[in-house]
Design a protein around this motif. Structure first.
Motif, PDB file in Angstrom:
ATOM      1  N   GLN A  13      11.936  42.175  20.813  1.00 44.29           N
ATOM      2  CA  GLN A  13      10.710  41.522  21.609  1.00 44.29           C
ATOM      3  C   GLN A  13       9.679  41.385  20.560  1.00 44.29           C
ATOM      4  N   THR A  14       9.451  42.248  19.634  1.00 43.15           N
ATOM      5  CA  THR A  14       8.378  42.201  18.371  1.00 43.15           C
ATOM      6  C   THR A  14       8.598  40.978  17.905  1.00 43.15           C
ATOM      7  N   SER A  15       9.745  40.667  17.440  1.00 42.45           N
ATOM      8  CA  SER A  15       9.858  39.378  16.548  1.00 42.45           C
ATOM      9  C   SER A  15       9.843  38.158  17.480  1.00 42.45           C
ATOM     10  N   LEU A  16      10.551  38.157  18.513  1.00 47.07           N
ATOM     11  CA  LEU A  16      10.325  36.948  19.620  1.00 47.07           C
ATOM     12  C   LEU A  16       8.806  36.552  19.673  1.00 47.07           C
ATOM     13  N   GLY A  17       8.100  37.862  20.099  1.00 51.82           N
ATOM     14  CA  GLY A  17       6.690  37.780  20.305  1.00 51.82           C
ATOM     15  C   GLY A  17       5.821  36.923  19.063  1.00 51.82           C
ATOM     16  N   LEU A  18       6.042  37.789  17.882  1.00 49.78           N
ATOM     17  CA  LEU A  18       5.386  37.078  16.650  1.00 49.78           C
ATOM     18  C   LEU A  18       5.744  35.631  16.377  1.00 49.78           C
ATOM     19  N   CYS A  19       6.892  35.185  16.653  1.00 51.58           N
ATOM     20  CA  CYS A  19       7.049  33.714  16.535  1.00 51.58           C
ATOM     21  C   CYS A  19       6.564  32.956  17.634  1.00 51.58           C
ATOM     22  N   LEU A  20       6.569  33.517  18.816  1.00 59.04           N
ATOM     23  CA  LEU A  20       5.968  32.818  19.706  1.00 59.04           C
ATOM     24  C   LEU A  20       4.463  32.521  19.688  1.00 59.04           C
ATOM     25  N   LEU A  21       3.913  33.599  19.277  1.00 55.19           N
ATOM     26  CA  LEU A  21       2.271  33.576  19.194  1.00 55.19           C
ATOM     27  C   LEU A  21       2.020  32.678  17.857  1.00 55.19           C
ATOM     28  N   ALA A  22       2.781  32.545  16.935  1.00 52.71           N
ATOM     29  CA  ALA A  22       2.655  31.742  15.808  1.00 52.71           C
ATOM     30  C   ALA A  22       2.913  30.120  16.146  1.00 52.71           C
ATOM     31  N   ALA A  23       3.817  29.961  17.020  1.00 50.47           N
ATOM     32  CA  ALA A  23       4.113  28.777  17.510  1.00 50.47           C
ATOM     33  C   ALA A  23       2.888  28.090  18.331  1.00 50.47           C
ATOM     34  N   LYS A  24       2.704  28.792  19.335  1.00 52.22           N
ATOM     35  CA  LYS A  24       1.709  28.436  20.105  1.00 52.22           C
ATOM     36  C   LYS A  24       0.408  28.185  19.359  1.00 52.22           C
ATOM     37  N   ALA A  25      -0.024  28.955  18.689  1.00 51.39           N
ATOM     38  CA  ALA A  25      -1.284  28.764  17.729  1.00 51.39           C
ATOM     39  C   ALA A  25      -1.375  27.642  17.176  1.00 51.39           C
ATOM     40  N   HIS A  26      -0.164  26.969  16.655  1.00 47.45           N
ATOM     41  CA  HIS A  26      -0.279  25.967  15.915  1.00 47.45           C
ATOM     42  C   HIS A  26       0.402  24.632  16.674  1.00 47.45           C
ATOM     43  N   GLY A  27       0.704  24.787  17.911  1.00 42.89           N
ATOM     44  CA  GLY A  27       1.250  23.695  18.506  1.00 42.89           C
ATOM     45  C   GLY A  27       2.685  23.049  18.305  1.00 42.89           C
ATOM     46  N   LEU A  28       3.503  24.234  17.982  1.00 43.20           N
ATOM     47  CA  LEU A  28       4.911  23.715  17.525  1.00 43.20           C
ATOM     48  C   LEU A  28       5.735  24.078  19.134  1.00 43.20           C
ATOM     49  N   ALA A  29       6.929  23.423  18.722  1.00 42.19           N
ATOM     50  CA  ALA A  29       8.062  23.606  19.810  1.00 42.19           C
ATOM     51  C   ALA A  29       8.479  24.805  19.206  1.00 42.19           C
ATOM     52  N   ILE A  30       9.011  25.578  20.219  1.00 39.01           N
ATOM     53  CA  ILE A  30       9.869  26.741  20.051  1.00 39.01           C
ATOM     54  C   ILE A  30      10.980  26.995  21.047  1.00 39.01           C
ATOM     55  N   ILE A  31      12.247  27.382  20.313  1.00 37.51           N
ATOM     56  CA  ILE A  31      13.466  27.323  20.943  1.00 37.51           C
ATOM     57  C   ILE A  31      14.206  28.960  20.875  1.00 37.51           C
ATOM     58  N   ASP A  32      14.415  29.183  21.923  1.00 31.68           N
ATOM     59  CA  ASP A  32      15.191  30.642  22.142  1.00 31.68           C
ATOM     60  C   ASP A  32      16.349  30.595  21.174  1.00 31.68           C
ATOM     61  N   GLY A  33      16.867  31.869  21.076  1.00 30.92           N
ATOM     62  CA  GLY A  33      18.172  32.055  20.209  1.00 30.92           C
ATOM     63  C   GLY A  33      19.314  31.926  21.284  1.00 30.92           C
ATOM     64  N   VAL A  34      20.418  31.910  20.868  1.00 29.09           N
ATOM     65  CA  VAL A  34      21.618  31.657  21.580  1.00 29.09           C
ATOM     66  C   VAL A  34      22.044  32.805  22.329  1.00 29.09           C
ATOM     67  N   TYR A  35      22.724  32.556  23.450  1.00 31.61           N
ATOM     68  CA  TYR A  35      23.656  33.606  24.234  1.00 31.61           C
ATOM     69  C   TYR A  35      24.973  33.625  23.926  1.00 31.61           C
ATOM     70  N   ASN A  36      25.686  34.411  23.463  1.00 37.37           N
ATOM     71  CA  ASN A  36      26.847  34.326  22.810  1.00 37.37           C
ATOM     72  C   ASN A  36      28.200  34.361  23.857  1.00 37.37           C
ATOM     73  N   ALA A  37      28.089  34.980  24.994  1.00 38.57           N
ATOM     74  CA  ALA A  37      28.939  34.968  25.977  1.00 38.57           C
ATOM     75  C   ALA A  37      29.040  33.917  26.775  1.00 38.57           C
ATOM     76  N   PHE A  38      29.644  32.614  26.119  1.00 40.37           N
ATOM     77  CA  PHE A  38      29.535  31.301  26.754  1.00 40.37           C
ATOM     78  C   PHE A  38      30.101  31.128  28.338  1.00 40.37           C
ATOM     79  N   LYS A  39      30.949  32.266  28.781  1.00 37.10           N
ATOM     80  CA  LYS A  39      31.580  32.043  30.075  1.00 37.10           C
ATOM     81  C   LYS A  39      30.579  32.832  31.034  1.00 37.10           C
TER      82      LYS A  39
END
Length: 284
Positions: free
Chosen positions: A164-190
């Motif tokens: 959560q800390t890492s996700l939050g830091l990147c979200l804050l950074a992306a939103k502050a600079h108007g970037l797109a930001i895409i979440d990581g993968v979910y490994n259990a594809f079924k």
């Protein structure tokens, strides 16, 4: 850049698999990451680069955003990948394991005016997220949660609390600079239920969409990151109520027992714009 462009589903496709490259032309995804890195074995690196260049030259990917993920520049393939990707006509070049602005500077020195995206997957990258997001050539960030979890030595939890800390830091950074930001993968594809839960978490946090490892995950991600009919209905009613009060110059706009202020109207209009953009993409 404008992030009104739908990026709900961002599917990784191996650059070495001609069948997958062809199939991707018909998948209902918003964006494709054509991968020259993790999804390609060492002995296929050269062939993958050539196959991907040919596939992008042939076209047929429609309105889908085309992103090429190269190998890191400190590998024996990175520089050649960057040179090739520069000439492929993709919408962006994605650099793995970005830890500082120097990594993006090194790539931009090769790729020139090409727009860049950054894989955020190292502890140093988390600490430097704000500076990375401010890079003038950067348009988007992609969370590399598998590599990040490995580096942080975390254990998997459905709530992703260790990340959560890492996700939050990147979200804050992306939103502050108007970037797109895409979440990581979910490994259990079924595991559709698990994917739905993680997509809902990412959507509620503010991510624009989800990176995917299998076409079977596309419909879940598209649904999760699309405005629902209830969202659209509420947005329209909020705008109508607010405009009525503005026209009369009296009272306060109220919808469903809640006061509607200007900030809610901004969100409502963004919701309708996103719904329109999705409809336009799906029509094409």
């Amino acid at each position: 850049m404008s992030i009104a462009r739908p990026l709900r589903s961002v599917l990784y496709i191996p650059g070495s698999k001609s069948r997958a490259l062809d199939k991707a032309r018909g998948l209902p995804v918003d964006a494709i990451i054509f991968d020259l890195e993790d999804a390609v074995s060492v002995d296929e690196k050269e062939a993958a680069r050539a196959a991907l260049a040919q596939a992008l030259s042939d076209g047929g990917y429609g309105a889908r955003m085309r992103i090429v993920r190269i190998n890191a520049l400190d590998t024996s393939w990175g520089a050649q990948d960057a040179q090739a990707a520069r000439d492929m006509g993709a919408d962006a070049i994605l650099l793995p394991k970005v830890s500082s602005t120097a990594d993006l500077d090194a790539l931009a020195a090769i790729t020139g005016e090409a727009r860049l995206w950054a894989m955020m997957e190292t502890p140093l990258g988390m600490l430097n997220a704000a500076a990375i997001a401010a890079h003038p050539m950067l348009d988007g960030m992609v969370m590399g949660t598998n590599d990040l979890a490995k580096e942080l030595q975390t254990r998997f939890r459905p709530d992703r609390l260790p990340l959560q800390t890492s996700l939050g830091l990147c979200l804050l950074a992306a939103k502050a600079h108007g970037l797109a930001i895409i979440d990581g993968v979910y490994n259990a594809f079924k595991d559709d239920a698990g994917l739905e839960a993680e997509c809902a978490q990412g959507r509620d946090m503010g991510f624009d969409g989800k990176t995917l490892i299998h076409p079977a995950q596309v419909d879940v991600a598209n649904a999760a990151f699309s405005p629902s009919e209830a969202d659209i209905d509420l947005a329209r009613r909020q705008i109508a109520a607010f405009e009525e009060i503005e026209a009369s110059g009296q009272g306060v706009a109220v919808v469903d027992g809640r006061i509607v202020e200007n900030l809610h109207i901004v969100t409502a209009r963004e919701t309708l714009a996103k719904a329109d953009a999705i409809a336009e993409m799906e029509k094409g």
